[in-house]
Design a protein around this motif. Structure first.
Motif, short mmCIF file in Angstrom:
data_model
loop_
_atom_site.label_atom_id
_atom_site.label_comp_id
_atom_site.label_asym_id
_atom_site.label_seq_id
_atom_site.Cartn_x
_atom_site.Cartn_y
_atom_site.Cartn_z
N PHE A 178 0.83 -1.21 0.00
CA PHE A 178 0.00 0.00 0.00
C PHE A 178 0.87 1.25 0.00
CE2 PHE A 178 -2.01 3.49 2.25
CZ PHE A 178 -3.22 3.61 1.62
N GLN A 179 1.82 1.32 0.92
CA GLN A 179 2.62 2.54 1.08
C GLN A 179 3.51 2.81 -0.13
OE1 GLN A 179 2.33 4.75 3.40
NE2 GLN A 179 1.23 3.72 5.04
N VAL A 180 4.11 1.76 -0.68
CA VAL A 180 5.08 1.97 -1.77
C VAL A 180 4.37 2.13 -3.11
CG1 VAL A 180 7.11 1.02 -2.93
CG2 VAL A 180 6.81 0.66 -0.48
N SER A 181 3.33 1.36 -3.36
CA SER A 181 2.66 1.44 -4.67
C SER A 181 1.85 2.72 -4.83
CB SER A 181 1.76 0.22 -4.88
OG SER A 181 0.72 0.21 -3.93
N MET A 212 5.65 6.07 0.14
CA MET A 212 7.01 5.69 0.52
C MET A 212 7.79 5.34 -0.76
SD MET A 212 7.40 5.92 3.76
CE MET A 212 6.15 6.72 4.79
N PRO A 213 9.08 5.68 -0.80
CA PRO A 213 9.87 6.40 0.18
C PRO A 213 9.37 7.83 0.37
CG PRO A 213 11.27 5.30 -1.42
CD PRO A 213 9.89 5.25 -1.95
N LEU A 214 9.49 8.30 1.61
CA LEU A 214 9.01 9.63 1.97
C LEU A 214 9.92 10.69 1.37
CD1 LEU A 214 6.74 10.89 3.71
CD2 LEU A 214 8.39 10.96 5.59
N ALA A 215 9.32 11.68 0.70
CA ALA A 215 10.12 12.75 0.08
C ALA A 215 10.67 13.70 1.13
CB ALA A 215 9.27 13.50 -0.94
N MET A 216 9.84 14.02 2.12
CA MET A 216 10.26 14.93 3.18
C MET A 216 9.32 14.76 4.37
SD MET A 216 8.83 18.55 1.62
CE MET A 216 9.09 19.42 3.17
N PRO A 241 3.47 9.46 -7.71
CA PRO A 241 3.77 8.31 -8.57
C PRO A 241 4.79 7.37 -7.91
CG PRO A 241 3.77 10.31 -9.86
CD PRO A 241 3.66 10.74 -8.42
N PRO A 242 4.57 6.07 -7.99
CA PRO A 242 5.50 5.12 -7.35
C PRO A 242 6.87 5.14 -8.01
CG PRO A 242 3.91 3.95 -8.73
CD PRO A 242 3.47 5.38 -8.68
N GLN A 243 7.90 4.82 -7.24
CA GLN A 243 9.27 4.83 -7.73
C GLN A 243 9.76 3.44 -8.12
OE1 GLN A 243 12.00 6.95 -5.17
NE2 GLN A 243 10.50 8.52 -4.65
N ALA A 248 8.20 -7.82 -4.31
CA ALA A 248 9.38 -8.49 -3.75
C ALA A 248 9.74 -7.89 -2.39
CB ALA A 248 10.54 -8.36 -4.72
N MET A 249 9.71 -6.57 -2.26
CA MET A 249 9.99 -5.94 -0.98
C MET A 249 8.94 -6.31 0.06
SD MET A 249 11.54 -2.12 -1.73
CE MET A 249 10.38 -1.63 -3.01
N ALA A 250 7.69 -6.35 -0.37
CA ALA A 250 6.62 -6.73 0.55
C ALA A 250 6.80 -8.17 1.03
CB ALA A 250 5.26 -6.56 -0.13
N ALA A 251 7.19 -9.05 0.11
CA ALA A 251 7.42 -10.45 0.48
C ALA A 251 8.58 -10.58 1.46
CB ALA A 251 7.69 -11.28 -0.77
N TYR A 252 9.60 -9.74 1.29
CA TYR A 252 10.73 -9.77 2.22
C TYR A 252 10.29 -9.36 3.63
CZ TYR A 252 14.68 -7.94 4.82
OH TYR A 252 15.56 -7.65 5.83
N VAL A 253 9.53 -8.28 3.73
CA VAL A 253 9.04 -7.83 5.03
C VAL A 253 8.16 -8.90 5.66
CG1 VAL A 253 7.59 -6.12 6.19
CG2 VAL A 253 9.22 -5.39 4.45
N GLN A 254 7.32 -9.54 4.85
CA GLN A 254 6.44 -10.59 5.36
C GLN A 254 7.25 -11.79 5.85
OE1 GLN A 254 3.27 -10.23 5.72
NE2 GLN A 254 2.33 -12.25 5.85
N SER A 255 8.37 -12.08 5.20
CA SER A 255 9.19 -13.23 5.60
C SER A 255 9.91 -12.97 6.92
CB SER A 255 10.21 -13.55 4.51
OG SER A 255 11.20 -12.53 4.39
N VAL A 256 10.25 -11.70 7.19
CA VAL A 256 10.96 -11.37 8.43
C VAL A 256 9.99 -11.26 9.60
CG1 VAL A 256 12.37 -9.62 9.57
CG2 VAL A 256 12.80 -10.21 7.18
#
Length: 268
Positions: free
Chosen positions: A94-97, A101-105, A114-116, A124-132
């Motif tokens: 949600f936050q990245v798409s 996030m990433p926060l500009a300021m 617009p997403p970066q 992939a990043m979401a899956a990493y956070v979910q795995s940890v």
């Protein structure tokens, strides 16, 4: 002399011949170029398809390169950003798409932009956070299908959400420079994610507050608003009674005053 004229006449080319030759040349060149472009595109698409299958390890590298400065190398958080323990893959997506996030300021609220990253990188990043540190995950397709009870969803939305998001989902201002975003373009997945993860100023609606069927009904109501024009006529931005009252005051009463002045002038 007659033979010489005949030879010249027979040796002359039609004026259209040059045009025909140029046209044939252009068609052949275009055909070759189109074929080559299609071949290159097919090769590129094939390489992209094979490259989009990003793993959890890829997500870890992306996270450490782009998010760890604020959230820590192990999701533990820092002075610049909160811990991500237990937020789950749904909150990350949600936050990245949505570009928050990433926060500009630093500010009262993270604005949508617009997403970066690509969708595969975000997943992939979401899956990493979910795995940890596991947390809320993606819902079933049925929850997002928009086929719930629209009337019930409208009632639940008015009771729990309209005080911030407006009864028509048009959004609204909050305190200290914060705001509730408009929901007229929000995807069903992000509607669900906001209810489950409670981003920024929004509270978390667990299954004890709103069960899965209630969430489905709310999503169905919001999708209904997105897909249908206002049945009440000119919506005036769907900003509620203030905008409607101002419209009536300026244009309605203004028109009555104008007509009164006109009638008085005609009678005099």
């Amino acid at each position: 002399m007659a033979r010489e004229k005949k030879r010249r006449a027979a040796g002359r080319r039609s004026r259209l011949a040059a045009v025909v030759l140029i046209g044939v040349g252009l068609l052949m060149t275009g055909g070759v170029y189109a074929g080559a472009s299609a071949a290159v595109a097919a090769t590129t698409n094939g390489s992209q398809t094979s490259a989009t299958a990003l793993s959890v390890e890829d997500g870890k590298k992306l996270f450490q390169a782009n998010c760890a400065t604020c959230h820590g190398m192990d999701l533990q958080g820092t002075e610049a950003g909160p811990s991500l323990y237990g937020v789950g893959e749904l909150a990350v997506e949600f936050q990245v798409s949505t570009g928050r996030m990433p926060l500009a300021m630093q500010g009262p609220q993270a604005p949508q932009k617009p997403p970066q990253f690509t969708e595969d990188q975000i997943r992939a990043m979401a899956a990493y956070v979910q795995s940890v540190s596991p947390g809320p995950t993606y819902p079933s397709e049925e929850t997002l299908d928009g086929k719930g009870d629209v009337a019930k969803g409208a009632e639940i939305f008015r009771t729990n959400c309209a005080m911030c998001h407006n009864v028509a989902g048009a959004g609204g201002a909050l305190t200290e420079g914060k705001f509730a975003p408009a929901l007229n373009t929000t995807s069903p997945l992000h509607m669900y994610a906001a209810m489950v993860t409670g981003p920024q100023n929004m509270p978390v609606f667990s299954d004890l507050n709103l069960n899965l069927e209630d969430k489905r009904d709310i999503i169905s109501y919001l999708l209904f608003l997105q897909q249908h024009e206002s049945i009440g006529g000119f919506a005036l931005g769907s900003l509620g009674p203030v905008a409607e009252g101002l419209f009536i005051w300026i244009f309605g009463i203004g028109t009555l005053i104008g007509v009164t002045v006109w009638i008085t002038a005609k009678s005099n």
